[in-house]
Design a protein around this motif. Structure first.
Motif, PDB file in Angstrom:
ATOM      1  N   ASP A 125      18.131 -13.665  -0.906  1.00 14.95           N
ATOM      2  CA  ASP A 125      17.831 -15.062  -0.575  1.00 14.95           C
ATOM      3  C   ASP A 125      16.339 -15.327  -0.457  1.00 14.95           C
ATOM      4  O   ASP A 125      15.922 -16.401  -0.026  1.00 14.95           O
ATOM      5  CB  ASP A 125      18.530 -15.460   0.730  1.00 14.95           C
ATOM      6  CG  ASP A 125      18.125 -14.564   1.887  1.00 14.95           C
ATOM      7  OD1 ASP A 125      17.663 -13.425   1.637  1.00 14.95           O
ATOM      8  OD2 ASP A 125      18.264 -14.993   3.046  1.00 14.95           O
ATOM      9  N   VAL A 126      15.519 -14.347  -0.839  1.00 14.62           N
ATOM     10  CA  VAL A 126      14.062 -14.489  -0.748  1.00 14.62           C
ATOM     11  C   VAL A 126      13.433 -14.258  -2.114  1.00 14.62           C
ATOM     12  O   VAL A 126      13.812 -13.329  -2.839  1.00 14.62           O
ATOM     13  CB  VAL A 126      13.462 -13.488   0.273  1.00 14.62           C
ATOM     14  CG1 VAL A 126      11.947 -13.628   0.325  1.00 14.62           C
ATOM     15  CG2 VAL A 126      14.061 -13.705   1.653  1.00 14.62           C
ATOM     16  N   ARG A 127      12.490 -15.106  -2.476  1.00 18.55           N
ATOM     17  CA  ARG A 127      11.703 -14.921  -3.690  1.00 18.55           C
ATOM     18  C   ARG A 127      10.234 -14.812  -3.305  1.00 18.55           C
ATOM     19  O   ARG A 127       9.746 -15.548  -2.433  1.00 18.55           O
ATOM     20  CB  ARG A 127      11.901 -16.100  -4.657  1.00 18.55           C
ATOM     21  CG  ARG A 127      13.303 -16.172  -5.238  1.00 18.55           C
ATOM     22  CD  ARG A 127      13.574 -14.992  -6.160  1.00 18.55           C
ATOM     23  NE  ARG A 127      14.944 -14.995  -6.672  1.00 18.55           N
ATOM     24  CZ  ARG A 127      15.951 -14.361  -6.094  1.00 18.55           C
ATOM     25  NH1 ARG A 127      15.750 -13.684  -4.976  1.00 18.55           N
ATOM     26  NH2 ARG A 127      17.158 -14.400  -6.617  1.00 18.55           N
ATOM     27  N   VAL A 128       9.523 -13.906  -3.956  1.00 16.74           N
ATOM     28  CA  VAL A 128       8.121 -13.651  -3.627  1.00 16.74           C
ATOM     29  C   VAL A 128       7.238 -14.122  -4.777  1.00 16.74           C
ATOM     30  O   VAL A 128       7.471 -13.769  -5.938  1.00 16.74           O
ATOM     31  CB  VAL A 128       7.861 -12.156  -3.356  1.00 16.74           C
ATOM     32  CG1 VAL A 128       6.396 -11.928  -2.999  1.00 16.74           C
ATOM     33  CG2 VAL A 128       8.770 -11.644  -2.243  1.00 16.74           C
ATOM     34  N   ARG A 129       6.241 -14.933  -4.453  1.00 15.15           N
ATOM     35  CA  ARG A 129       5.252 -15.365  -5.449  1.00 15.15           C
ATOM     36  C   ARG A 129       3.887 -14.876  -5.004  1.00 15.15           C
ATOM     37  O   ARG A 129       3.461 -15.116  -3.876  1.00 15.15           O
ATOM     38  CB  ARG A 129       5.249 -16.886  -5.587  1.00 15.15           C
ATOM     39  CG  ARG A 129       4.221 -17.405  -6.590  1.00 15.15           C
ATOM     40  CD  ARG A 129       4.557 -18.815  -7.050  1.00 15.15           C
ATOM     41  NE  ARG A 129       4.573 -19.772  -5.960  1.00 15.15           N
ATOM     42  CZ  ARG A 129       3.499 -20.464  -5.555  1.00 15.15           C
ATOM     43  NH1 ARG A 129       2.331 -20.282  -6.143  1.00 15.15           N
ATOM     44  NH2 ARG A 129       3.603 -21.334  -4.574  1.00 15.15           N
ATOM     45  N   TRP A 130       3.202 -14.178  -5.892  1.00 18.29           N
ATOM     46  CA  TRP A 130       1.925 -13.544  -5.564  1.00 18.29           C
ATOM     47  C   TRP A 130       0.749 -14.382  -6.043  1.00 18.29           C
ATOM     48  O   TRP A 130       0.776 -14.951  -7.127  1.00 18.29           O
ATOM     49  CB  TRP A 130       1.835 -12.166  -6.220  1.00 18.29           C
ATOM     50  CG  TRP A 130       2.800 -11.172  -5.648  1.00 18.29           C
ATOM     51  CD1 TRP A 130       4.083 -10.966  -6.044  1.00 18.29           C
ATOM     52  CD2 TRP A 130       2.550 -10.271  -4.574  1.00 18.29           C
ATOM     53  NE1 TRP A 130       4.662  -9.978  -5.279  1.00 18.29           N
ATOM     54  CE2 TRP A 130       3.737  -9.536  -4.380  1.00 18.29           C
ATOM     55  CE3 TRP A 130       1.451 -10.012  -3.771  1.00 18.29           C
ATOM     56  CZ2 TRP A 130       3.855  -8.559  -3.395  1.00 18.29           C
ATOM     57  CZ3 TRP A 130       1.553  -9.035  -2.794  1.00 18.29           C
ATOM     58  CH2 TRP A 130       2.744  -8.320  -2.612  1.00 18.29           C
ATOM     59  N   VAL A 131      -0.282 -14.428  -5.220  1.00 16.28           N
ATOM     60  CA  VAL A 131      -1.569 -15.012  -5.590  1.00 16.28           C
ATOM     61  C   VAL A 131      -2.619 -13.932  -5.350  1.00 16.28           C
ATOM     62  O   VAL A 131      -2.879 -13.564  -4.203  1.00 16.28           O
ATOM     63  CB  VAL A 131      -1.895 -16.268  -4.765  1.00 16.28           C
ATOM     64  CG1 VAL A 131      -3.269 -16.808  -5.149  1.00 16.28           C
ATOM     65  CG2 VAL A 131      -0.823 -17.329  -4.939  1.00 16.28           C
ATOM     66  N   THR A 132      -3.198 -13.394  -6.408  1.00 16.74           N
ATOM     67  CA  THR A 132      -4.192 -12.327  -6.279  1.00 16.74           C
ATOM     68  C   THR A 132      -5.572 -12.888  -6.558  1.00 16.74           C
ATOM     69  O   THR A 132      -5.785 -13.563  -7.563  1.00 16.74           O
ATOM     70  CB  THR A 132      -3.888 -11.159  -7.230  1.00 16.74           C
ATOM     71  OG1 THR A 132      -3.821 -11.649  -8.567  1.00 16.74           O
ATOM     72  CG2 THR A 132      -2.559 -10.510  -6.880  1.00 16.74           C
ATOM     73  N   LEU A 133      -6.501 -12.594  -5.660  1.00 14.52           N
ATOM     74  CA  LEU A 133      -7.843 -13.167  -5.743  1.00 14.52           C
ATOM     75  C   LEU A 133      -8.891 -12.096  -5.496  1.00 14.52           C
ATOM     76  O   LEU A 133      -8.621 -11.066  -4.866  1.00 14.52           O
ATOM     77  CB  LEU A 133      -8.007 -14.268  -4.685  1.00 14.52           C
ATOM     78  CG  LEU A 133      -7.032 -15.453  -4.759  1.00 14.52           C
ATOM     79  CD1 LEU A 133      -7.101 -16.259  -3.480  1.00 14.52           C
ATOM     80  CD2 LEU A 133      -7.340 -16.320  -5.966  1.00 14.52           C
ATOM     81  N   GLU A 134     -10.095 -12.335  -5.999  1.00 13.52           N
ATOM     82  CA  GLU A 134     -11.225 -11.479  -5.657  1.00 13.52           C
ATOM     83  C   GLU A 134     -11.427 -11.516  -4.142  1.00 13.52           C
ATOM     84  O   GLU A 134     -11.154 -12.523  -3.479  1.00 13.52           O
ATOM     85  CB  GLU A 134     -12.497 -11.978  -6.347  1.00 13.52           C
ATOM     86  CG  GLU A 134     -12.522 -11.780  -7.849  1.00 13.52           C
ATOM     87  CD  GLU A 134     -12.924 -10.361  -8.224  1.00 13.52           C
ATOM     88  OE1 GLU A 134     -13.603  -9.698  -7.406  1.00 13.52           O
ATOM     89  OE2 GLU A 134     -12.566  -9.922  -9.318  1.00 13.52           O
TER      90      GLU A 134
END
Length: 215
Positions: free
Chosen positions: A51-60
């Motif tokens: 029931d969980v979805r993970v969205r990644w934001v990768t930054l310097e």
């Protein structure tokens, strides 16, 4: 309304709002190898938590620190989970931005490196659990040092490092005395510069914010 965030692994976390029957967690993190490796574990997490979805934001690192600090100061965040460093942990905890962690009985606090555990603790409470730790250290080519007659003590001073680098420096033969990280930013090179300044008895500013680095 300002929300307080629980720290999970040098991380901050808050419950995400449900969307279309599932909970989406937006994770903001630095784009180093440790975190890229962690992202590869996402399918395992989502299979265990359907029931969980993970969205990644990768930054310097510098970009991440700037965005996250701005969001927290405004009392809101576009992210549900984010990584922070030891530098922020006590500062943010004092401001009430973090909730202390109460690890389960099988989490061995004594297994954490003492310096890291102390840096993540305020008033006897742990505010972040480290995913990894970083430090600065000296590596050198033993063969080049022996050829130049250089013997490093167990804890060399920066003056000794400089003297050794000057003796090893031979650009004509493709040998450069020392290599230091030069990318601008707190975690990129300023952490090292601060270590060097402290070793020479320097400091950025006194208690009245008068600049102290003069040479």
């Amino acid at each position: 309304m300002r929300r307080r965030i629980a720290a999970l692994g040098c991380w901050l976390a808050a419950l995400a709002l449900p969307a279309l029957g599932a909970t989406e967690i937006v994770v903001a993190t630095v784009n180093n190898e440790h975190m890229i490796e962690m992202q590869r574990l996402t399918p395992h997490f989502e299979r265990a938590n359907p029931d969980v979805r993970v969205r990644w934001v990768t930054l310097e690192e510098a970009t991440l620190r700037q965005r996250v600090s701005t969001d927290m100061a405004r009392g809101s965040s576009r992210y549900d989970v984010l990584t922070i460093g030891m530098y922020e942990t006590q500062i943010w905890a004092r401001r009430g931005w973090l909730r202390p962690i109460d690890p389960p009985p099988d989490y061995d606090l004594a297994d954490l490196l003492p310096a890291i555990r102390a840096g993540l603790t305020l008033d006897g409470r742990l505010y972040a659990a480290p995913f990894y730790g970083e430090s600065s250290m000296l590596y050198y080519r033993r063969d080049l040092a022996e050829r130049a007659g250089i013997v490093f003590p167990e804890r060399p001073s920066w003056r000794q490092v400089r003297e050794a680098a000057e003796r090893l420096h031979d650009p004509a033969n493709g040998v450069y005395g020392i290599c230091l990280r030069g990318k601008p930013g707190w975690g990129e090179n300023l952490a090292l510069v601060m270590t060097m300044a402290n070793a020479f008895g320097g400091q950025w500013a006194d208690l009245n914010w008068r600049p102290q680095l003069e040479s």
